[in-house]
Design a protein around this motif. Structure first.
Motif, mmCIF file in Angstrom:
data_model
loop_
_atom_site.group_PDB
_atom_site.id
_atom_site.type_symbol
_atom_site.label_atom_id
_atom_site.label_comp_id
_atom_site.label_asym_id
_atom_site.label_seq_id
_atom_site.Cartn_x
_atom_site.Cartn_y
_atom_site.Cartn_z
ATOM 1 N N SER A 82 -16.317 111.300 28.579
ATOM 2 C CA SER A 82 -15.813 109.926 28.603
ATOM 3 C C SER A 82 -15.617 109.410 27.177
ATOM 4 C CB SER A 82 -16.803 109.027 29.353
ATOM 5 O OG SER A 82 -16.494 107.669 29.134
ATOM 6 N N ARG A 83 -16.595 109.702 26.331
ATOM 7 C CA ARG A 83 -16.580 109.158 24.961
ATOM 8 C C ARG A 83 -15.484 109.794 24.101
ATOM 9 N NH1 ARG A 83 -22.271 109.569 23.672
ATOM 10 N NH2 ARG A 83 -22.290 108.350 25.579
ATOM 11 N N ALA A 84 -15.239 111.084 24.311
ATOM 12 C CA ALA A 84 -14.193 111.754 23.532
ATOM 13 C C ALA A 84 -12.841 111.115 23.848
ATOM 14 C CB ALA A 84 -14.168 113.244 23.852
ATOM 15 N N GLN A 85 -12.636 110.787 25.131
ATOM 16 C CA GLN A 85 -11.380 110.150 25.531
ATOM 17 C C GLN A 85 -11.257 108.759 24.904
ATOM 18 O OE1 GLN A 85 -9.118 111.819 27.102
ATOM 19 N NE2 GLN A 85 -7.663 110.112 27.100
ATOM 20 N N ALA A 86 -12.369 108.023 24.925
ATOM 21 C CA ALA A 86 -12.349 106.676 24.330
ATOM 22 C C ALA A 86 -12.102 106.756 22.826
ATOM 23 C CB ALA A 86 -13.673 105.967 24.603
ATOM 24 N N ILE A 90 -8.875 104.831 22.145
ATOM 25 C CA ILE A 90 -9.186 103.437 21.781
ATOM 26 C C ILE A 90 -9.783 103.306 20.373
ATOM 27 C CG2 ILE A 90 -10.620 101.424 22.374
ATOM 28 C CD1 ILE A 90 -10.622 102.383 25.277
ATOM 29 N N ILE A 91 -10.866 104.030 20.126
ATOM 30 C CA ILE A 91 -11.695 103.724 18.951
ATOM 31 C C ILE A 91 -11.027 104.142 17.640
ATOM 32 C CG2 ILE A 91 -13.963 104.029 17.875
ATOM 33 C CD1 ILE A 91 -15.049 104.633 20.746
ATOM 34 N N GLU A 92 -10.629 105.423 17.555
ATOM 35 C CA GLU A 92 -10.039 105.906 16.293
ATOM 36 C C GLU A 92 -8.760 105.155 15.923
ATOM 37 O OE1 GLU A 92 -11.445 107.777 14.175
ATOM 38 O OE2 GLU A 92 -12.414 109.548 15.022
ATOM 39 N N PRO A 93 -7.841 104.968 16.881
ATOM 40 C CA PRO A 93 -6.619 104.237 16.499
ATOM 41 C C PRO A 93 -6.915 102.823 16.016
ATOM 42 C CG PRO A 93 -6.331 105.311 18.637
ATOM 43 C CD PRO A 93 -7.768 105.467 18.279
ATOM 44 N N ALA A 94 -7.861 102.133 16.662
ATOM 45 C CA ALA A 94 -8.161 100.755 16.251
ATOM 46 C C ALA A 94 -8.800 100.730 14.864
ATOM 47 C CB ALA A 94 -9.079 100.091 17.277
ATOM 48 N N LEU A 95 -9.717 101.654 14.610
ATOM 49 C CA LEU A 95 -10.359 101.690 13.287
ATOM 50 C C LEU A 95 -9.338 102.016 12.203
ATOM 51 C CD1 LEU A 95 -13.774 103.473 14.068
ATOM 52 C CD2 LEU A 95 -13.380 101.029 13.638
ATOM 53 N N ALA A 96 -8.426 102.930 12.530
ATOM 54 C CA ALA A 96 -7.397 103.299 11.550
ATOM 55 C C ALA A 96 -6.503 102.106 11.214
ATOM 56 C CB ALA A 96 -6.560 104.457 12.093
ATOM 57 N N LEU A 131 -19.154 118.200 18.553
ATOM 58 C CA LEU A 131 -18.015 118.811 19.230
ATOM 59 C C LEU A 131 -17.032 117.743 19.735
ATOM 60 C CD1 LEU A 131 -16.745 121.414 20.512
ATOM 61 C CD2 LEU A 131 -18.089 120.875 22.551
ATOM 62 N N ALA A 132 -17.581 116.695 20.354
ATOM 63 C CA ALA A 132 -16.719 115.696 21.019
ATOM 64 C C ALA A 132 -16.152 114.657 20.053
ATOM 65 C CB ALA A 132 -17.517 114.984 22.122
ATOM 66 N N LEU A 133 -16.925 114.333 19.019
ATOM 67 C CA LEU A 133 -16.562 113.160 18.204
ATOM 68 C C LEU A 133 -16.561 113.400 16.708
ATOM 69 C CD1 LEU A 133 -18.819 111.005 20.413
ATOM 70 C CD2 LEU A 133 -16.400 110.549 20.192
ATOM 71 N N GLY A 134 -16.992 114.586 16.279
ATOM 72 C CA GLY A 134 -17.000 114.874 14.839
ATOM 73 C C GLY A 134 -17.858 113.871 14.093
ATOM 74 N N SER A 135 -17.260 113.223 13.098
ATOM 75 C CA SER A 135 -18.058 112.327 12.240
ATOM 76 C C SER A 135 -17.949 110.861 12.669
ATOM 77 C CB SER A 135 -17.602 112.480 10.787
ATOM 78 O OG SER A 135 -16.226 112.113 10.719
ATOM 79 N N LEU A 136 -17.495 110.617 13.899
ATOM 80 C CA LEU A 136 -17.376 109.224 14.352
ATOM 81 C C LEU A 136 -18.743 108.665 14.783
ATOM 82 C CD1 LEU A 136 -15.586 106.773 15.072
ATOM 83 C CD2 LEU A 136 -15.323 107.757 17.355
ATOM 84 N N PHE A 137 -19.301 107.823 13.918
ATOM 85 C CA PHE A 137 -20.562 107.140 14.222
ATOM 86 C C PHE A 137 -20.352 105.645 13.991
ATOM 87 C CE2 PHE A 137 -22.169 111.406 13.307
ATOM 88 C CZ PHE A 137 -23.083 111.576 14.338
#
Ligand code: TMP
Length: 229
Positions: A82-86, A90-96, A131-137
């Protein structure tokens, strides 16, 4: 619309909310999002599990009380699915774009619930995170800490009121001892990462807790720009 140029090298700000059942974290998240928007910040919301259409399907599987044979590792992998999809939707594009992302739960939940309470260990959870999120914290995590018995009672009342939500969940139904282990997991994270992970008392009324949340969040906004009015 002016986009927030971001607190970290052109990126936005990633805030997560954590807590045991009935801690009031979702209410506090809503109040924070309202306040941020009132102050002209652009805010994108997420929920884990379930922030995307795919995530909501995964959430149904995870929380369905009939799935009582689900193994801890299956549970772990579905949380991260679920989190990898989000993250990608959602998350990476908004932060970028330099925006503020606020998520109701994230990997700290998996550390506390699957890592500590289900005894998979922090290491395995962090491997899956990699694996799912790399360095996204998250940049900042607000964990609302309440008396467990009062919180569970509140969560049960809420679930009864939301009759359609089929006993909101398989995880709510765990024993008090399970939830004590979850709380212990959060306490461990707070010790490991005191800068990022802030344990906040959930005692008192909503406004009092919101005041404490704002005291933690507002210093992190210093470098973000507001929308042009
Ligand atoms: P919620 O009720 O706060 O939406 O959370 C759903 C349930 O899922 C809750 O019991 C906590 C649990 N959960 C985990 O066990 N691991 C996780 O990684 C996440 C995000 C939630």
């Amino acid at each position: 619309m002016t986009e927030n140029p971001g607190a970290r090298g052109g990126r936005g700000l990633f805030i997560t909310f954590e807590g045991t059942e009935g801690s009031g974290k979702s209410t506090q998240m809503r109040l924070l999002v309202e306040r941020l928007r009132a102050e002209a910040f652009v805010v994108v919301e997420n929920q884990e599990p379930g922030g995307t259409a795919i995530g909501r399907e995964i959430r149904r599987v995870l929380l369905n009380p009939q799935n009582d044979e689900m193994s801890p590792i299956t549970e772990l992998l579905l949380m991260f699915a679920s989190r990898a999809q989000a993250a990608s939707e959602i998350i990476e594009p908004a932060l970028a774009r330099g925006l503020i992302v606020v998520s109701d739960r994230f990997t700290d939940s998996t550390l506390a619930y699957q890592g500590e309470a289900r005894s998979l260990g922090f290491e395995k959870v962090l491997e899956a995170h990699d694996l799912a999120l790399g360095s996204l914290f998250p940049d900042l995590t607000i964990c609302i800490d309440v008396d467990l018995k009062a919180g569970l009672e509140r969560a049960r009342r809420r679930n009864l009121i939301q009759a359609g939500s089929s006993v909101e969940d398989r995880l709510d139904l765990q024993s008090l001892e399970f939830h004590e282990r979850v709380r212990r997991g959060y306490a461990k994270i707070a010790k490991m990462e005191p800068e990022r992970f802030r344990l906040i008392s959930g005692e008192g009324n909503q406004a009092q807790v919101a005041f404490r949340v704002w005291a933690e969040v507002s210093p992190a906004l210093a470098h973000l720009e507001r929308m042009a009015q």
